[in-house]
Design a protein around this motif. Sequence first.
Motif, PDB file in Angstrom:
ATOM      1  N   LYS A 128       1.009  -1.195   0.189  1.00 33.04           N
ATOM      2  CA  LYS A 128       0.058  -0.076  -0.008  1.00 33.04           C
ATOM      3  C   LYS A 128       1.126   1.166   0.033  1.00 33.04           C
ATOM      4  O   LYS A 128       1.811   1.107   0.972  1.00 33.04           O
ATOM      5  CB  LYS A 128      -0.891  -0.005   1.076  1.00 33.04           C
ATOM      6  N   PRO A 129       0.889   2.189  -0.946  1.00 34.16           N
ATOM      7  CA  PRO A 129       1.603   3.479  -0.963  1.00 34.16           C
ATOM      8  C   PRO A 129       1.523   4.307   0.176  1.00 34.16           C
ATOM      9  O   PRO A 129       0.364   4.352   0.681  1.00 34.16           O
ATOM     10  CB  PRO A 129       1.409   3.932  -2.339  1.00 34.16           C
ATOM     11  N   MET A 130       2.440   5.039   0.120  1.00 33.11           N
ATOM     12  CA  MET A 130       2.301   5.991   1.373  1.00 33.11           C
ATOM     13  C   MET A 130       1.598   7.129   0.890  1.00 33.11           C
ATOM     14  O   MET A 130       1.172   7.523  -0.384  1.00 33.11           O
ATOM     15  CB  MET A 130       3.786   6.661   1.623  1.00 33.11           C
ATOM     16  N   GLY A 156      -8.531  -7.569  13.673  1.00 32.03           N
ATOM     17  CA  GLY A 156      -7.320  -7.712  13.046  1.00 32.03           C
ATOM     18  C   GLY A 156      -6.205  -7.098  13.369  1.00 32.03           C
ATOM     19  O   GLY A 156      -6.106  -6.716  14.555  1.00 32.03           O
ATOM     20  N   ARG A 157      -4.892  -7.003  12.727  1.00 34.46           N
ATOM     21  CA  ARG A 157      -3.629  -6.674  12.940  1.00 34.46           C
ATOM     22  C   ARG A 157      -3.194  -6.070  11.805  1.00 34.46           C
ATOM     23  O   ARG A 157      -3.334  -6.101  10.619  1.00 34.46           O
ATOM     24  CB  ARG A 157      -2.813  -7.656  13.401  1.00 34.46           C
ATOM     25  N   ALA A 158      -2.434  -4.887  11.938  1.00 27.84           N
ATOM     26  CA  ALA A 158      -1.857  -3.953  11.012  1.00 27.84           C
ATOM     27  C   ALA A 158      -0.810  -3.127  11.824  1.00 27.84           C
ATOM     28  O   ALA A 158      -0.743  -3.073  12.837  1.00 27.84           O
ATOM     29  CB  ALA A 158      -2.762  -3.105  10.181  1.00 27.84           C
ATOM     30  N   ASP A 159       0.117  -2.829  10.928  1.00 25.31           N
ATOM     31  CA  ASP A 159       1.204  -1.882  11.251  1.00 25.31           C
ATOM     32  C   ASP A 159       0.844  -0.567  10.714  1.00 25.31           C
ATOM     33  O   ASP A 159       0.537  -0.331   9.550  1.00 25.31           O
ATOM     34  CB  ASP A 159       2.552  -2.212  10.787  1.00 25.31           C
ATOM     35  N   LEU A 160       0.888   0.574  11.503  1.00 24.19           N
ATOM     36  CA  LEU A 160       0.603   2.038  11.089  1.00 24.19           C
ATOM     37  C   LEU A 160       2.071   2.448  10.952  1.00 24.19           C
ATOM     38  O   LEU A 160       2.775   2.375  11.831  1.00 24.19           O
ATOM     39  CB  LEU A 160      -0.255   2.660  11.975  1.00 24.19           C
ATOM     40  N   ILE A 161       2.669   2.822   9.647  1.00 20.48           N
ATOM     41  CA  ILE A 161       3.807   3.368   9.269  1.00 20.48           C
ATOM     42  C   ILE A 161       3.592   5.067   9.182  1.00 20.48           C
ATOM     43  O   ILE A 161       2.854   5.408   8.387  1.00 20.48           O
ATOM     44  CB  ILE A 161       4.452   2.941   8.236  1.00 20.48           C
ATOM     45  N   VAL A 162       3.924   5.953  10.312  1.00 19.17           N
ATOM     46  CA  VAL A 162       3.649   7.237  10.114  1.00 19.17           C
ATOM     47  C   VAL A 162       4.856   7.948  10.529  1.00 19.17           C
ATOM     48  O   VAL A 162       5.405   7.927  11.695  1.00 19.17           O
ATOM     49  CB  VAL A 162       2.552   7.617  10.960  1.00 19.17           C
ATOM     50  N   GLY A 163       5.155   8.883   9.784  1.00 15.97           N
ATOM     51  CA  GLY A 163       6.304   9.738  10.005  1.00 15.97           C
ATOM     52  C   GLY A 163       7.579   9.054  10.279  1.00 15.97           C
ATOM     53  O   GLY A 163       8.438   9.287  11.093  1.00 15.97           O
ATOM     54  N   GLY A 164       7.735   8.031   9.510  1.00 17.12           N
ATOM     55  CA  GLY A 164       8.885   7.001   9.790  1.00 17.12           C
ATOM     56  C   GLY A 164       8.956   6.114  11.018  1.00 17.12           C
ATOM     57  O   GLY A 164       9.625   5.335  11.214  1.00 17.12           O
ATOM     58  N   GLU A 165       7.810   5.975  11.815  1.00 21.84           N
ATOM     59  CA  GLU A 165       7.878   5.159  12.797  1.00 21.84           C
ATOM     60  C   GLU A 165       6.718   4.207  12.498  1.00 21.84           C
ATOM     61  O   GLU A 165       5.636   4.555  12.096  1.00 21.84           O
ATOM     62  CB  GLU A 165       7.133   5.974  14.066  1.00 21.84           C
ATOM     63  N   THR A 166       6.880   2.951  13.015  1.00 22.83           N
ATOM     64  CA  THR A 166       6.092   1.751  12.749  1.00 22.83           C
ATOM     65  C   THR A 166       5.347   1.500  14.149  1.00 22.83           C
ATOM     66  O   THR A 166       5.962   1.174  15.160  1.00 22.83           O
ATOM     67  CB  THR A 166       6.746   0.676  12.278  1.00 22.83           C
ATOM     68  N   GLY A 168      -1.188  16.374   7.455  1.00 25.29           N
ATOM     69  CA  GLY A 168      -0.181  16.297   6.899  1.00 25.29           C
ATOM     70  C   GLY A 168       1.072  15.727   6.996  1.00 25.29           C
ATOM     71  O   GLY A 168       2.137  15.640   6.262  1.00 25.29           O
ATOM     72  N   THR A 169       0.935  14.461   7.731  1.00 23.06           N
ATOM     73  CA  THR A 169       2.204  13.329   8.003  1.00 23.06           C
ATOM     74  C   THR A 169       1.818  12.251   6.976  1.00 23.06           C
ATOM     75  O   THR A 169       0.802  11.858   6.669  1.00 23.06           O
ATOM     76  CB  THR A 169       1.919  12.661   9.444  1.00 23.06           C
ATOM     77  N   GLU A 170       3.177  11.960   6.335  1.00 25.01           N
ATOM     78  CA  GLU A 170       3.105  10.855   5.273  1.00 25.01           C
ATOM     79  C   GLU A 170       2.666   9.788   6.139  1.00 25.01           C
ATOM     80  O   GLU A 170       3.501   9.342   7.374  1.00 25.01           O
ATOM     81  CB  GLU A 170       4.232  10.851   4.527  1.00 25.01           C
ATOM     82  N   HIS A 171       1.978   8.713   5.445  1.00 30.82           N
ATOM     83  CA  HIS A 171       1.551   7.255   6.363  1.00 30.82           C
ATOM     84  C   HIS A 171       1.089   6.203   5.485  1.00 30.82           C
ATOM     85  O   HIS A 171       0.631   6.742   4.382  1.00 30.82           O
ATOM     86  CB  HIS A 171       0.595   7.463   7.271  1.00 30.82           C
ATOM     87  N   THR A 172       1.036   5.127   5.697  1.00 38.44           N
ATOM     88  CA  THR A 172       0.578   3.869   5.239  1.00 38.44           C
ATOM     89  C   THR A 172       0.362   2.790   6.106  1.00 38.44           C
ATOM     90  O   THR A 172       0.555   3.021   7.377  1.00 38.44           O
ATOM     91  CB  THR A 172       1.429   3.295   4.329  1.00 38.44           C
ATOM     92  N   TYR A 173      -0.620   2.003   5.738  1.00 31.97           N
ATOM     93  CA  TYR A 173      -0.621   0.765   6.765  1.00 31.97           C
ATOM     94  C   TYR A 173      -0.627  -0.438   6.050  1.00 31.97           C
ATOM     95  O   TYR A 173      -0.779  -0.577   4.997  1.00 31.97           O
ATOM     96  CB  TYR A 173      -2.399   0.670   7.131  1.00 31.97           C
ATOM     97  N   ARG A 174       0.109  -1.208   6.733  1.00 26.00           N
ATOM     98  CA  ARG A 174       0.633  -2.535   6.325  1.00 26.00           C
ATOM     99  C   ARG A 174      -0.414  -3.697   6.853  1.00 26.00           C
ATOM    100  O   ARG A 174      -0.089  -3.971   8.270  1.00 26.00           O
ATOM    101  CB  ARG A 174       2.060  -2.820   6.640  1.00 26.00           C
TER     102      ARG A 174
END
Length: 102
Positions: A40-42, A56-66, A80-86
């Motif tokens: 999933k793209p940022m 369920g379970r996921a990782d939230l990747i936000v501002g370089g932190e998982t 305004g923070t770049e993020h994605t979900y894995r």
Amino acid sequence: MATKVSAKQAVEGPHGEIGLASGERVAMRMWRNEEPNADKPMTRSEHETVGYVLSGRADLIVGGETVSLAAGDSYLVPAGTEHTYRIHETFTAVEATSPPAK
């Protein structure tokens, strides 16, 4: 004035989200049964998002932190923070956005 959105009225949005109640300054949506993914793209949004994981379970990747998420966890994605979900396990969460996500 109170507003109700019943399950029969809820509409699926362009990214698979289910639109729930919304007002001028805040809106709710549900991500239901999101399937596991690894690519999933940022993205970056102008709204602030708070969410609550129902299942369920996921990782939230936000501002370089998982951050690992599981049922019962809540989370914040600042505006305004770049993020994605894995997503690791079929995932359902309810989110509120302010201002309302478009």
